[in-house]
Design a protein around this motif. Structure first.
Motif, PDB file in Angstrom:
ATOM      1  N   TRP A 162      28.933  40.683  38.062  1.00  0.00           N
ATOM      2  CA  TRP A 162      30.397  40.740  37.991  1.00  0.00           C
ATOM      3  C   TRP A 162      30.854  42.112  37.508  1.00  0.00           C
ATOM      4  O   TRP A 162      31.844  42.660  37.999  1.00  0.00           O
ATOM      5  N   ASP A 220      33.343  44.568  39.432  1.00  0.00           N
ATOM      6  CA  ASP A 220      34.594  45.101  38.895  1.00  0.00           C
ATOM      7  C   ASP A 220      34.564  46.625  38.835  1.00  0.00           C
ATOM      8  O   ASP A 220      35.582  47.296  39.082  1.00  0.00           O
ATOM      9  N   THR A 248      43.838  42.531  42.225  1.00  0.00           N
ATOM     10  CA  THR A 248      43.440  41.215  41.724  1.00  0.00           C
ATOM     11  C   THR A 248      44.591  40.592  40.966  1.00  0.00           C
ATOM     12  O   THR A 248      45.542  41.265  40.558  1.00  0.00           O
ATOM     13  N   SER A 249      44.511  39.280  40.756  1.00  0.00           N
ATOM     14  CA  SER A 249      45.593  38.571  40.067  1.00  0.00           C
ATOM     15  C   SER A 249      45.698  39.000  38.613  1.00  0.00           C
ATOM     16  O   SER A 249      46.795  39.059  38.054  1.00  0.00           O
ATOM     17  N   GLU A 250      44.555  39.336  37.960  1.00  0.00           N
ATOM     18  CA  GLU A 250      44.593  39.741  36.556  1.00  0.00           C
ATOM     19  C   GLU A 250      44.927  41.221  36.389  1.00  0.00           C
ATOM     20  O   GLU A 250      45.242  41.664  35.273  1.00  0.00           O
ATOM     21  N   LYS A 295      37.688  41.791  33.032  1.00  0.00           N
ATOM     22  CA  LYS A 295      37.406  41.170  31.743  1.00  0.00           C
ATOM     23  C   LYS A 295      36.256  41.871  31.026  1.00  0.00           C
ATOM     24  O   LYS A 295      35.934  41.542  29.899  1.00  0.00           O
ATOM     25  N   THR A 355      34.825  27.426  37.922  1.00  0.00           N
ATOM     26  CA  THR A 355      36.063  28.179  37.718  1.00  0.00           C
ATOM     27  C   THR A 355      35.793  29.684  37.732  1.00  0.00           C
ATOM     28  O   THR A 355      36.502  30.454  38.393  1.00  0.00           O
ATOM     29  N   HIS A 356      34.787  30.111  36.989  1.00  0.00           N
ATOM     30  CA  HIS A 356      34.438  31.534  36.969  1.00  0.00           C
ATOM     31  C   HIS A 356      33.916  31.991  38.328  1.00  0.00           C
ATOM     32  O   HIS A 356      34.203  33.112  38.763  1.00  0.00           O
ATOM     33  N   GLU A 361      34.779  30.907  41.223  1.00  0.00           N
ATOM     34  CA  GLU A 361      35.901  31.068  42.154  1.00  0.00           C
ATOM     35  C   GLU A 361      36.561  32.428  41.977  1.00  0.00           C
ATOM     36  O   GLU A 361      36.864  33.130  42.951  1.00  0.00           O
ATOM     37  N   GLY A 362      36.756  32.832  40.704  1.00  0.00           N
ATOM     38  CA  GLY A 362      37.317  34.161  40.465  1.00  0.00           C
ATOM     39  C   GLY A 362      36.403  35.267  40.943  1.00  0.00           C
ATOM     40  O   GLY A 362      36.856  36.284  41.494  1.00  0.00           O
ATOM     41  N   GLN A 384      36.589  35.505  44.795  1.00  0.00           N
ATOM     42  CA  GLN A 384      37.845  36.104  45.239  1.00  0.00           C
ATOM     43  C   GLN A 384      37.774  37.626  45.168  1.00  0.00           C
ATOM     44  O   GLN A 384      38.230  38.330  46.084  1.00  0.00           O
ATOM     45  N   ARG A 385      37.186  38.134  44.110  1.00  0.00           N
ATOM     46  CA  ARG A 385      37.056  39.592  43.982  1.00  0.00           C
ATOM     47  C   ARG A 385      36.045  40.140  44.987  1.00  0.00           C
ATOM     48  O   ARG A 385      36.222  41.251  45.511  1.00  0.00           O
TER      49      ARG A 385
END
Length: 1546
Positions: A127, A131, A143-145, A149, A209-210, A212-213, A216-217
């Motif tokens: 990840w 990023d 990205t949405s955020e 992170k 959940t993680h 899926e994020g 998406q990226r």
């Protein structure tokens, strides 16, 4: 005391270390002092306890450099084991990583497991790379955020600025691009690498959940990254494919396909395909569905649970276990429902109402099942399904996929022409459906014209329809399809150019009603005889029933209960809803009377109750799950009208007058049909759980109805919504039995009458006065002159005076008062007849008068007679034709017909007739009851009473000794000859109630018919057609046709008293069927070929594939019969008691030599399928059903049993191959078909199971089990992935470099993340390398021509050839080396493990050969010699060759266990997987070495084991070795030696 001493040792070690640290002592000197101290205390070195203590001391409270030097010197002096130390440190390192990077905090996982942290760490690395790549290319803002992170931004650094700024910027830009490209390539490598991709897959499964994020990226990177587009190693499409659910699940499926699993490839293939065998029919995999459908439509049983819920759950189960698509599932469901209809289509005596019932199942219930499944699939979250993301058979989520599969299944259904032929009663409806489609595609609008009025001859084109047209219309009505279905190829035969002239413009019917027509008599008759076609029409007539005039309400109620209820399949669920609502009408706004408002609805309520009282109409409500609500409404009606004094009457529209008695009796009789009130209280024991036949009590029905009021969000949401709407619309408040005090009092009296004889009638009380008055009414026609009947006393009641007063006035009492007195009336009448005060005719006439006065009293008569028969206190009466009717005219014919029925189903009862030509007798209560029933006429007026009395009479006669039921059947055949077949069938069922052997024979016939085991080849016929045949009814002129065994069993099992014995019998029949399948499908020569062929099980021979397919079908049949027979209680007994007992017990094998191993393996697979089927049938495959809440406890109990057996805590008596096949098969099915079950099991149990599977070399299966076990097992799964891969790498390195494991360790090979004890790992590796060395020796030292020559030479081992002698010498040398390494690595514990676990496991397992053009037999022989030398040397190193050492004291136990293993294997009690040449060479050489080199060992062996081994050696013609073994075995063997010598000489 020992613990205290042990603790003091470690305290001293810590003090010694602290002192050396404080004084700065040289680490080497400290290590020497520590080694000396530990040796003086008797601590074996290297010590894992010392390693654990030192690591705990160092990490991290005392983390200073000098202590690490101490640890280094401890390694140098062999104080601590290297691999174990590294494993401990790796765990601490991972915890440190988690603390520094805060992985647990970021991912929200509270765990300290190294494996879980490893998953988080690798996931975070990928990840962060992702990023960083997005940030480098300016894509992170998309990205949405808007940010990462992770701390990916470079920190500010001071850089010297001597270079030119432009050159520096250019350099930085090149470095940035290079870094980005490398990061992208690294991401691809992480996703492509086998190890890291599996670890990332664990993150996908358990951190959705993680994940899926993350995906998406990754999609953002794939769409916009220039670095990715320019990358040479990977393309954007390939990168996105690597993280797609399809790819990840396919990787999972490869993991679970068990391609590398030992001896179970065919099993794994079967778990992923339902068409493995050419001889297996399409319907065979759906056999349970066919059985359940046939059972559900049995009108003799009323079920409180909706058939929609039952079938929906079963369809999900079969789809999961068959690993199929919704297309195949829907197609199989339609085919099963069509077969159900076709079984009764041509029956000569087929019941019209049964046909309608079957059509309800096909066109309404089945369609609603499909509708609920589609709604559930389409409304499920896209990212997660009810089965989670773990199931490899689960298709990728597509909201429209399920509906499209329905379309394709219906299109394919058109190919099954034979199943689509409509029954005669549906020909008109099918033709209309086809004509409707033809008009639509022709563009002709006919509005609401009545197509029934057109003859087929008037149509210009053939528009004959079939069952598919009706199915499609049912689906269109429920919005599952649209009218585009009319354009399917072949759906209709063409277009229509003009409307037929015979089509009337307007006729009375539903179209006229919708246009405002009034309910004239002609209109009413038309609406009653034709079903409504739309919900709007139904709502219109319901509105009239609620708001119309009194006469209109009655007419509307009659219309709803007419053809619309029976044949309105497209809207039937709404029809039963409206009818149920009408039975609980609301209080009118203007109502102000003191009596219940229901009195004003008496006429309408009576019409509804009478119309739906037909048995099959009640069954329609049962299929829709409305029995609880219907019962509640009827209870309220009975409570009101039973308390009402009948001083008024009502006139129906046809002129008939009814009273409160009539309304009460009709409602009461219908209510009683909803539970088996007439059954005696006989317990059907299942294990330790007593269950009662009568399950549908009033209390239970009310509780179930109340549950509908509050149901939400469980099981089947659509179904629950429908049931909740019905319950709340009828009455929103809950009801309990206390809400109906009169009914409660009657029910208590009813139960008391069953449980004991009557008592409590006190002279002068109102009940006594009622009894006297009713007795006078019943027997007023008895003319005794002026003489009064004397007081009669019975054994079952008090005394009653039967007066002769002729009182024509009937009492005007509430119905409940009459029912309270009724048991005493019947008791008095029967007692009087028993004492000769009443003749049988007078008794029957009096009882009929009582039933005519209050028809509801027939229920009390039934209850009383049923109870008295079971008590056995009444003398039998002769059915001689004078006092009582005689059955002589038909009895012999009935008995012959019964024998024929039983014979055709494979049941052989030596004698059915009792007493030969002796007079027929019946117990007095039964004789009285049958005499009463035959007084009724067979007409519509008596139908409701006979529907109540008939089942009770059959149960009552069945409870009596043989041949009571044939006598009753013979008497009724004289009255109703057209019921002959049915009566004979009922009489034949009684045989199974009285004979358990008959039940077993019938079960065996079911297996034989289904599997085609009548001495037929494996491709012989069988399946659903043979099991269920063509249903009930006479299909031949001049006699009753043979019954299919499945149909007979489905009509019998409810009457079996002791149902518990069924479980063991079904398991026994299943295993017998496996043996039959093996013998019929796998000839001996083919078995021999499989045993000697390379990896024989993986050649997928047709016979083996077919045999396994039939084994699965046998298991499905067994599970279906078990579940249907006893439900949850039998399945619970199976899992808790029967299966554990079966595995622990010893079973004799009856197969011929050569097939035992295959039979054992097939038996294990059969039991695995059987268990999974039973669990799934009982508690479902998901967690949405009510029953699934009970599954966890039973499942965990069974898994703990498996884990304990794998741990060695439970001794098993069954064949090892059976146990291996069962465990691996059961776990495989769980992983592949029911992954939700795994989530319900304790994490510790899963880890134990995985560990046991690894001992069987089933690492992939163990990994698959842990992988879907949730967060709790994710860490263990990750550790197993690392271990497996490092093991492969280690093996490859050792083989390629020629280094043995200890040499690799000496070279300092690192093993991070390797939490495994080094000694056990080394042991397996050494054994593997020993076998590899033997193969290498054979290849280099034994040329092919020499080997061929040796094969034909007598006594090849002693021929003295140079190459053979050299080979044996080298084999002995390498065995010595292997034994030395094992002894040095692990000492006693490792050698002990070798004899107890490793060697038995190796011999039981199968091993493939890797040689081409070489004599495999010679290689296998050398393997046996090597293992014999290896085992003997290991034992000698550990315990010596004599009895002088201390260690030799523990030798006896280990040696005894190994000799017992040899003896059992020689006896055939253990199935071996290794080559027979290897086994023979090992046994003969090991025993030769024992007798020649270590005779002391022989003296320590058990005498009985030596004798058994000797017998085995004699079978190999090894008499001399056997004699030598016995000869040095001591005095205990001396007698056996003498006998042996004499036998040889003779």
């Amino acid at each position: 005391m020992a613990e205290s001493s042990h603790s003091s040792i470690w305290e001293s070690v810590i003090e010694l270390t602290k002192e050396a640290q404080e004084k700065g002592i040289d680490p080497l000197l400290w290590a020497m002092q520590l080694s000396t101290y530990l040796n003086s205390e008797g601590v074996s070195l290297p010590s894992i306890d010392v390693a654990d203590m030192l690591v705990s001391y160092i990490c991290w409270d005392n983390n200073v450099p000098i202590v690490w030097k101490f640890l280094d010197k401890a390694l140098l002096l062999n104080i601590v084991p290297p691999l174990f130390l590294l494993a401990l440190l790796s765990t601490r390192v991972m915890q440190s990583i988690d603390t520094i990077l805060q992985l647990s905090h970021i991912f929200g996982l509270k765990t300290n497991e190294a494996g879980t942290i490893l998953v988080e760490f690798i996931f975070s690395l990928v990840w962060q790379l992702l990023d960083a790549s997005l940030d480098d290319e300016g894509l992170l803002e998309l990205t949405s955020e808007k940010k990462s992170k992770w701390a990916t931004n470079p920190q500010d650094m001071e850089i010297d600025g001597h270079d030119n700024s432009d050159k520096q910027s250019e350099h930085h830009e090149r470095m940035r691009k290079f870094n980005t490209s490398m990061a992208v390539e690294l991401i691809g490598q992480f996703l492509q690498n086998k190890v890291t991709s599996r670890i990332l897959n664990l993150a996908r499964q358990n951190m959705s959940t993680h994940w899926e994020g993350f995906t998406q990226r990754l999609q953002l990177l794939g769409a916009h990254s220039s670095a990715l587009r320019n990358a040479k190693a990977i393309t954007p499409e390939a990168l996105l494919k690597l993280t797609s659910n399809t790819h990840m699940v396919s990787q999972e499926c490869k993991l679970k396909s068990r391609q590398n699993f030992h001896d179970t490839v065919v099993f794994g293939a079967l778990a992923s395909s339902t068409t493995l065998c050419n001889g297996a029919s399409h319907s065979a995999s759906w056999l349970p569905l066919n059985l359940v459908l046939e059972d559900v439509v049995d009108t003799s049983d009323i079920n409180s649970i909706s058939a929609i819920e039952t079938i929906t759950g079963l369809v999900k189960v079969l789809r999961a276990i068959n690993c199929t698509t919704w297309h195949n599932t829907f197609l199989s469901l339609w085919i099963a429902a069509l077969r159900l209809v076709q079984r009764d289509r041509d029956s000569i005596n087929a019941n019209r109402f049964r046909i309608e019932n079957l059509l309800c199942m096909l066109l309404c219930i089945t369609t609603l099942v499909v509708a609920d499944i589609i709604e559930e699939e389409e409304n499920a979250p896209i990212d997660e399904t009810e089965y989670g993301s773990n199931s490899c058979w689960k298709e990728k989520r597509d909201p429209g996929k399920c509906r499209n599969d329905l379309v394709s299944s219906l299109q394919m259904l058109g190919d099954y022409k034979g199943l689509l032929i409509p029954p005669e009663c549906t020909v008109s409806a099918a033709n209309q459906a086809a004509a409707k489609a033809m008009f639509y595609i022709s563009g002709i609008d006919i509005g609401n014209a009545n197509l029934e009025c057109i003859s087929l001859n008037d149509w210009p084109t053939n528009c004959s329809g079939n069952m598919r047209h009706l199915i499609v219309e049912a689906c269109i009505a429920r919005n599952l399809l649209d009218t585009s279905a009319y354009f399917w190829p072949g759906y209709v035969n063409g277009k229509i150019n003009e409307v037929p002239d015979s089509l009337p413009a307007q006729v009375p019917g539903w179209s006229s009603l919708m246009q405002g027509g009034s309910l004239t008599p002609v209109m009413i008759n038309a609406l009653v005889s034709s079903p409504a076609s739309s919900l709007a029409e139904l709502e219109k007539i319901f509105e009239i029933a609620v708001k119309g005039s009194d006469d209109e309400k009655i007419s509307a109620a009659k219309i709803l209960c007419g053809a619309t209820l029976i044949r309105g399949w497209n809207i039937q669920e709404h029809t039963v809803h409206f009818i149920t609502r009408l039975l609980s009408p609301p209080v009118p706004p203007e109502y102000s009377g003191s009596d219940s408002h229901l009195i004003g609805y008496a006429r309408m309520l009576n019409v509804i109750i009478v119309e739906i009282a037909l048995l099959d109409c009640v069954h329609i409500f049962s299929l829709h799950g409305l029995v609880p609500q219907l019962a509640c409404s009827l209870m309220l009606i009975c409570e009101v009208f039973g308390s009402f004094v009948p001083n008024a009457s009502w006139t129906l529209t046809n002129g008939e007058e009814i009273s409160a008695y009539a309304v009460f009796s009709n409602a009461f009789i219908l209510l009683l049909k909803l539970w088996k009130f007439h059954y005696p209280l006989l317990e059907r024991r299942v294990g330790n759980i007593p269950t009662v036949v009568n399950e549908l009590t009033p209390d239970y029905l009310l509780l179930l109805r109340n549950s509908h009021l509050v149901s939400s969000g469980n099981v089947n949401k659509n179904l629950n919504r429908r049931l909740s709407e019905v319950a709340s619309s009828s009455s929103p408040q809950p009801y309990f039995l206390e809400s109906f005090p009169k009914l409660k009092d009657w029910h208590r009296l009813h139960q008391a009458c069953k449980a004991s004889t009557l008592s409590g009638l006190v002279h002068g009380t109102p009940v006594h006065q009622t009894v006297d008055g009713l007795l006078n009414m019943m027997f007023r026609k008895i003319n005794r002159g002026s003489q009064s009947l004397t007081t009669v006393t019975s054994g079952s009641s008090g005394s009653y005076g039967l007066g002769i007063k002729d009182n024509s006035l009937r009492p005007t009492l509430p119905a409940w008062d009459i029912l309270e007195a009724a048991p005493f009336l019947v008791d008095a009448a029967l007692t009087a007849c028993n004492h000769g005060k009443l003749s049988p005719r007078e008794l029957a006439t009096g009882l009929k008068d009582l039933a005519d006065f209050l028809p509801a009293s027939l229920a009390t008569i039934v209850c009383y007679f049923s109870a008295e028969v079971t008590r056995g206190i009444w003398k039998p009466v002769f059915m001689n034709g004078t006092d009582w009717p005689s059955p002589a005219a038909n009895l012999s014919n009935v008995e012959e017909q019964i024998k024929k029925i039983l014979a055709t189903t494979g049941v052989d009862i030596p004698s059915l007739a009792a007493g030969g030509s002796s007079p027929s007798t019946l117990p007095l209560p039964l004789a009285a009851f049958v005499s009463l029933t035959i007084t009724y006429k067979i007409d519509r007026a008596s139908e409701r009473l006979l529907n109540l009395a008939g089942p009770a009479l059959r149960v009552l006669a069945a409870e009596c000794p043989w041949p009571c039921m044939p006598i009753v059947a013979s008497l009724w055949m004289q009255k109703a000859k057209h019921w002959s077949d049915f009566l004979v069938f009922c009489a034949s069922r009684t045989v199974f109630l009285h004979s358990s052997d008959a039940v077993v024979q019938l079960l065996k016939s079911c297996f034989t018919a289904t599997l085609g085991l009548n001495d037929m080849p494996i491709s012989s016929s069988g399946g659903v057609g043979e099991l269920l045949g063509h249903g009930f009814g006479s299909h031949s002129i001049g006699g009753i046709s043979p019954f299919a065994p499945g149909i007979l069993y489905l009509r019998v099992y409810r009457y079996i008293r002791n149902i518990a014995f069924i479980t063991e019998e079904i398991v026994s029949l299943l295993m017998h069927s496996v043996r039959e399948i093996a013998s019929s499908g796998l000839p001996r020569e083919k078995l021999e070929k499989l045993r000697t062929s390379k990896n024989g099980l993986r050649y997928r021979q047709v016979s083996l594939s077919a045999a396994i397919a039939r084994v699965k079908h046998a298991a499905a049949l067994a599970a279906s019969l078990l579940w249907l027979s006893g439900g949850l209680s039998l399945v619970q007994s199976l899992i808790k008691e029967i299966l554990p007992s079966w595995f622990i017990s010893v079973h004799r094998c009856e197969q011929e030599e050569g097939s035992e191993g295959m039979v054992a393996m097939l038996g294990g697979y059969a039991l695995a399928y059987f268990t999974v089927f039973c669990l799934a049938f009982a508690w479902g495959v998901d967690s949405t059903s009510f029953a699934s809440k009970q599954r966890t406890k039973i499942l965990v109990m069974h898994m703990k049993f498996l884990a304990c057996a794998l741990d060695g805590k439970i001794s098993l008596g069954c064949d090892w191959a059976t146990w291996h096949a069962y465990v691996s098969g059961f776990v495989t099915l769980m992983v592949g078909c029911t992954p939700n079950w795994v989530l319900e099991i304790d994490v510790d149990v899963l880890k134990r199971l995985s560990s046991g599977l690894r001992q069987w070399n089933e690492e992939e299966l163990g990994l698959a089990l842990l992988g879907i076990g949730g967060i709790g097992t994710m860490g263990a799964a990750a550790e197993l992935i690392i271990e497996n891969e490092m093991w492969k790498l280690y093996t490859y390195t050792s083989t390629a470099t020629g280094c043995l494991p200890l040499e690799s360790l000496a070279a300092g090979s690192p093993w991070p993340c390797m939490p495994i004890v080094a000694s056990l790992w080394t042991q397996k590796e050494i054994l593997s390398l020993l076998m590899h060395s033997v193969r290498a020796i054979a290849c280099s030292g034994l040329p092919r021509e020499r080997l061929e020559k040796l094969k034909t030479t007598k006594n090849t081992r002693r021929s003295g050839q140079v190459s053979l002698a050299a080979a044996l010498t080298r084999v002995k040398l390498v065995a010595s080396l292997a034994a030395s390494l094992v002894w040095l690595c692990g000492r006693l514990s490792l050698v002990r493990s070798l004899f107890k676990e490793i060697l038995p496991s190796w011999f039981i397992s199968a091993h493939s050969s890797e040689f081409e053009g070489m004599s495999e037999e010679m290689v296998e022989m050398l393997k046996g010699y090597a293992l014999a030398y290896f085992a003997l040397l290991c034992g000698a190193f550990a315990w010596g060759v004599d009895s002088s050492s201390t260690a030799s004291k523990s030798r006896r136990k280990i040696l005894k266990g190994h000799m017992k293993f040899l003896a059992r294997a020689l006896d055939g009690k253990i199935s071996l997987g290794c080559d027979r040449a290897t086994w023979r060479a090992y046994v003969s050489e090991f025993l030769s070495l024992m007798t020649d080199c270590v005779p002391t060992w022989v003296l320590e062996a058990d005498v009985n084991e030596l004798k058994r081994i000797s017998r085995g050696l004699r079978q190999w013609n090894k008499e001399k070795l056997a004699l030598a073994l016995l000869g040095i075995g001591g005095v205990g063997n001396m007698g056996a030696v003498v006998e042996f010598i004499i036998e040889n000489e003779l």
